[in-house]
Design a protein around this motif. Sequence first.
Motif, PDB file in Angstrom:
ATOM      1  N   GLY A 117       0.845  -1.653  -0.579  1.00 25.60           N
ATOM      2  CA  GLY A 117      -0.150   0.137   0.332  1.00 25.60           C
ATOM      3  C   GLY A 117       0.293   1.740  -0.262  1.00 25.60           C
ATOM      4  N   PHE A 118       1.848   1.611   0.900  1.00 20.76           N
ATOM      5  CA  PHE A 118       2.613   2.528   1.051  1.00 20.76           C
ATOM      6  C   PHE A 118       3.676   2.746  -0.438  1.00 20.76           C
ATOM      7  CE2 PHE A 118       2.458   2.027   5.531  1.00 20.76           C
ATOM      8  CZ  PHE A 118       1.795   3.758   6.162  1.00 20.76           C
ATOM      9  N   ALA A 119       3.608   1.852  -1.463  1.00 21.47           N
ATOM     10  CA  ALA A 119       4.340   1.370  -2.257  1.00 21.47           C
ATOM     11  C   ALA A 119       3.725   2.750  -3.353  1.00 21.47           C
ATOM     12  CB  ALA A 119       5.369   0.248  -2.432  1.00 21.47           C
ATOM     13  N   LEU A 120       2.561   1.557  -3.085  1.00 25.02           N
ATOM     14  CA  LEU A 120       1.416   2.583  -4.551  1.00 25.02           C
ATOM     15  C   LEU A 120       1.079   3.641  -4.140  1.00 25.02           C
ATOM     16  CD1 LEU A 120       0.139  -0.896  -6.002  1.00 25.02           C
ATOM     17  CD2 LEU A 120       2.390   0.309  -6.883  1.00 25.02           C
ATOM     18  N   LYS A 121       1.188   3.945  -3.182  1.00 29.28           N
ATOM     19  CA  LYS A 121       1.010   5.050  -1.934  1.00 29.28           C
ATOM     20  C   LYS A 121      -0.975   4.911  -2.034  1.00 29.28           C
ATOM     21  CE  LYS A 121       4.201   8.314  -3.756  1.00 29.28           C
ATOM     22  NZ  LYS A 121       4.803   9.306  -4.266  1.00 29.28           N
ATOM     23  N   ILE A 122      -0.928   3.817  -1.950  1.00 32.61           N
ATOM     24  CA  ILE A 122      -2.510   3.770  -1.754  1.00 32.61           C
ATOM     25  C   ILE A 122      -3.705   3.814  -0.491  1.00 32.61           C
ATOM     26  CG2 ILE A 122      -2.864   3.466  -4.275  1.00 32.61           C
ATOM     27  CD1 ILE A 122      -3.165   0.066  -3.158  1.00 32.61           C
ATOM     28  N   SER A 123      -2.136   3.632   0.769  1.00 33.33           N
ATOM     29  CA  SER A 123      -2.644   3.626   1.792  1.00 33.33           C
ATOM     30  C   SER A 123      -3.515   4.615   2.375  1.00 33.33           C
ATOM     31  CB  SER A 123      -1.367   3.477   2.912  1.00 33.33           C
ATOM     32  OG  SER A 123      -0.829   5.000   2.425  1.00 33.33           O
ATOM     33  N   ASP A 124      -3.375   5.197   1.681  1.00 29.42           N
ATOM     34  CA  ASP A 124      -4.375   7.012   2.643  1.00 29.42           C
ATOM     35  C   ASP A 124      -6.356   6.138   2.518  1.00 29.42           C
ATOM     36  OD1 ASP A 124      -2.872   8.051   3.835  1.00 29.42           O
ATOM     37  OD2 ASP A 124      -2.823   9.424   2.300  1.00 29.42           O
ATOM     38  N   ASN A 125      -6.068   5.551   1.085  1.00 27.07           N
ATOM     39  CA  ASN A 125      -7.587   5.402   0.658  1.00 27.07           C
ATOM     40  C   ASN A 125      -8.736   4.036   2.207  1.00 27.07           C
ATOM     41  OD1 ASN A 125      -6.738   5.949  -1.352  1.00 27.07           O
ATOM     42  ND2 ASN A 125      -6.769   4.490  -2.836  1.00 27.07           N
ATOM     43  N   PHE A 126      -7.669   3.676   2.304  1.00 28.45           N
ATOM     44  CA  PHE A 126      -8.517   2.746   3.682  1.00 28.45           C
ATOM     45  C   PHE A 126      -8.125   3.058   5.169  1.00 28.45           C
ATOM     46  CE2 PHE A 126      -6.400   0.169   0.696  1.00 28.45           C
ATOM     47  CZ  PHE A 126      -7.843  -1.160  -0.487  1.00 28.45           C
ATOM     48  N   SER A 127      -9.224   2.906   5.918  1.00 34.57           N
ATOM     49  CA  SER A 127      -9.167   3.429   7.312  1.00 34.57           C
ATOM     50  C   SER A 127      -8.421   1.900   8.068  1.00 34.57           C
ATOM     51  CB  SER A 127     -10.413   3.523   7.972  1.00 34.57           C
ATOM     52  OG  SER A 127     -11.140   3.632   9.082  1.00 34.57           O
ATOM     53  N   ARG A 128      -7.431   3.538   9.214  1.00 31.66           N
ATOM     54  CA  ARG A 128      -6.934   2.562  10.199  1.00 31.66           C
ATOM     55  C   ARG A 128      -8.117   1.262  10.814  1.00 31.66           C
ATOM     56  NH1 ARG A 128      -4.240   7.160   9.217  1.00 31.66           N
ATOM     57  NH2 ARG A 128      -2.005   6.990   8.606  1.00 31.66           N
ATOM     58  N   VAL A 129      -9.170   2.345  11.542  1.00 35.07           N
ATOM     59  CA  VAL A 129      -9.902   1.672  11.766  1.00 35.07           C
ATOM     60  C   VAL A 129     -10.697   0.270  11.254  1.00 35.07           C
ATOM     61  CG1 VAL A 129     -12.272   1.033  13.077  1.00 35.07           C
ATOM     62  CG2 VAL A 129     -10.863   3.315  13.283  1.00 35.07           C
ATOM     63  N   TRP A 130     -10.529   0.302  10.167  1.00 33.74           N
ATOM     64  CA  TRP A 130     -10.853  -1.637   9.325  1.00 33.74           C
ATOM     65  C   TRP A 130      -9.652  -1.698   9.461  1.00 33.74           C
ATOM     66  CZ3 TRP A 130      -8.334  -2.547   5.088  1.00 33.74           C
ATOM     67  CH2 TRP A 130      -8.691  -3.418   4.554  1.00 33.74           C
ATOM     68  N   LEU A 131      -8.517  -1.556   9.307  1.00 28.95           N
ATOM     69  CA  LEU A 131      -7.517  -2.243   9.237  1.00 28.95           C
ATOM     70  C   LEU A 131      -7.788  -3.098  10.519  1.00 28.95           C
ATOM     71  CD1 LEU A 131      -4.775  -3.711   7.682  1.00 28.95           C
ATOM     72  CD2 LEU A 131      -3.815  -2.095   8.536  1.00 28.95           C
ATOM     73  N   ALA A 132      -6.979  -2.425  11.524  1.00 30.49           N
ATOM     74  CA  ALA A 132      -7.156  -3.152  12.890  1.00 30.49           C
ATOM     75  C   ALA A 132      -8.391  -4.077  13.121  1.00 30.49           C
ATOM     76  CB  ALA A 132      -7.369  -2.141  13.482  1.00 30.49           C
ATOM     77  N   ALA A 133      -9.461  -3.711  12.377  1.00 27.89           N
ATOM     78  CA  ALA A 133     -10.663  -4.784  12.921  1.00 27.89           C
ATOM     79  C   ALA A 133     -10.705  -5.880  12.033  1.00 27.89           C
ATOM     80  CB  ALA A 133     -11.896  -3.592  12.866  1.00 27.89           C
ATOM     81  N   TRP A 134     -10.550  -5.766  10.575  1.00 23.05           N
ATOM     82  CA  TRP A 134     -10.379  -6.804   9.945  1.00 23.05           C
ATOM     83  C   TRP A 134      -9.141  -7.844  10.153  1.00 23.05           C
ATOM     84  CZ3 TRP A 134      -6.687  -7.162   5.160  1.00 23.05           C
ATOM     85  CH2 TRP A 134      -6.914  -7.803   4.333  1.00 23.05           C
ATOM     86  N   SER A 135      -8.121  -6.812  10.448  1.00 23.03           N
ATOM     87  CA  SER A 135      -6.945  -8.010  11.243  1.00 23.03           C
ATOM     88  C   SER A 135      -7.484  -9.226  12.287  1.00 23.03           C
ATOM     89  CB  SER A 135      -5.925  -7.190  11.511  1.00 23.03           C
ATOM     90  OG  SER A 135      -5.504  -6.501  10.806  1.00 23.03           O
ATOM     91  N   VAL A 136      -8.348  -8.697  13.216  1.00 18.59           N
ATOM     92  CA  VAL A 136      -8.567  -9.207  14.614  1.00 18.59           C
ATOM     93  C   VAL A 136      -9.556 -10.321  14.185  1.00 18.59           C
ATOM     94  CG1 VAL A 136      -9.840  -9.266  16.856  1.00 18.59           C
ATOM     95  CG2 VAL A 136      -7.499  -7.853  15.967  1.00 18.59           C
ATOM     96  N   THR A 137     -10.200  -9.726  13.127  1.00 13.34           N
ATOM     97  CA  THR A 137     -11.949 -10.766  12.954  1.00 13.34           C
ATOM     98  C   THR A 137     -11.377 -11.474  12.010  1.00 13.34           C
ATOM     99  OG1 THR A 137     -13.158  -8.604  13.077  1.00 13.34           O
ATOM    100  CG2 THR A 137     -14.133 -10.279  11.751  1.00 13.34           C
TER     101      THR A 137
END
Length: 486
Positions: A117-137
Amino acid sequence: MAEPGINTKLDSFSTDGVNRRSPIARALIGDVLQFIDFIVVIFTSVLVAFIYHRFTLGTEFDFQQYAAAGIMGATAVTALMRRDGYYEYDVIATSEFAVRAVVSRWALTLLGLLAFGFALKISDNFSRVWLAAWSVTALTSVISIRLVAGVCVRRLSRDGGVFARRIAIVGATSLGKKFADQAVTSPTGISIVGIYDSGLSDSGDTNRSSIKGDLDDLAVAARNGEIDDIVIAVPRAAPEDMGRLIRRLSILPVSIAICPNIHWLDHLGGAVSEVGGVRVLSLYRRPLDGWGGILKTVEDYVFGLIALILLAPIMLVIAIAIKVQGKGPILFAQKRHGFNNAVFKVYKFRTMTVAEDGETVTQAKVGDSRITPLGGFLRRYSLDELPQIFNVIRGEMSLVGPRPHALAHNHQYAQAIENYSGRHKVKPGITGWAQVNGFRGETSENEQMADRVRYDLAYIDNWSLWFDAKILILTIKAVVFPTNAV
């Protein structure tokens, strides 16, 4: 035409209307579980995004965006699990390492996604809350599915179950008996149908009373669907006789394997490998092979430096206390054997009035008059071992590994205890698997040291970063609530 040395009529056997169980390949379980994991990771990605955007932010969300992220994560984690053998039937059935396996590979997947995501500069398109919740779920879901799958597979693998593996042994030998004894203890649903006479003139049969029948009886059972695998256990058979036996059995609709010898069974970690293009039976693997050695070195230097920084004030206080207590050096250095039997000096805080380091070293005992008052406290809580952090940073020791012993004791135990020197296949450690299991302090009997060696060798054979982390955590408990300390 029957071949000499084998009394059998396999070729002439025929049957009508046999009652054969419909085989369900065990490999299908791994494929199905991988597909379920793949779908679940994608589904949780979209579900978490839907709940977060709809009910928390009150906005719409880009379905394709989160589905794509889910597909990438699912592809990566299932590929890693497949590569490392965690979709193999026997691994699913045991499921004892399920949590560790999934957590480590999911963490690696997330790191890869973040880097992508950082390499393609698309990480800002995804919420950190979503990433944390998805990781755990996703992690919780995959672990839960694997644990449930393990329970179901074990239940279906019991005698009579659809995945029960029924094995016939050819050769009523001590090897065949030992194989049977070990196989039936497996949690993966192994049942021994029977032991059959090999039909060889010199098969080394020693337990003929346990024979269920000859090769003709074996053929009937195999064609009637009563057998899934045949294991040949006739180690004394001549090569030409073994070849004839294998050719005769090869016409049966079952899997056939050879158990080479008892030494092979004594090394449960062995595997079939290739050396120079030739297939061989590997009994021992090199400890910390591949990335293992690199990861272990990084672990020692990184956490060794952190430990030194955090514990430096305590070490300074102990050094001052030793100096105030009386005359003598602060540190005690003693020669010990390290990796590959290399001799090095191990450092400890001085806790005794003597500094033995010769051909005779008397072990400390409970109530030993040579131990100073402060030394007794330091030894009880293993604080005298703290200077060994310097040994770790110098590359002579590891944070975790078999504890090094004085040279005099090493020579003594190497002569009395089998495989004792196998402890030196890795660097010695400040703490170890034996120590956190209560094997520390005085070892006045060889049996006590043999128990330590057994735990040390088990650590070497099963090393992983997670194992080291577990031992370090258990070490804290062992230090706070010490047992057997001298």
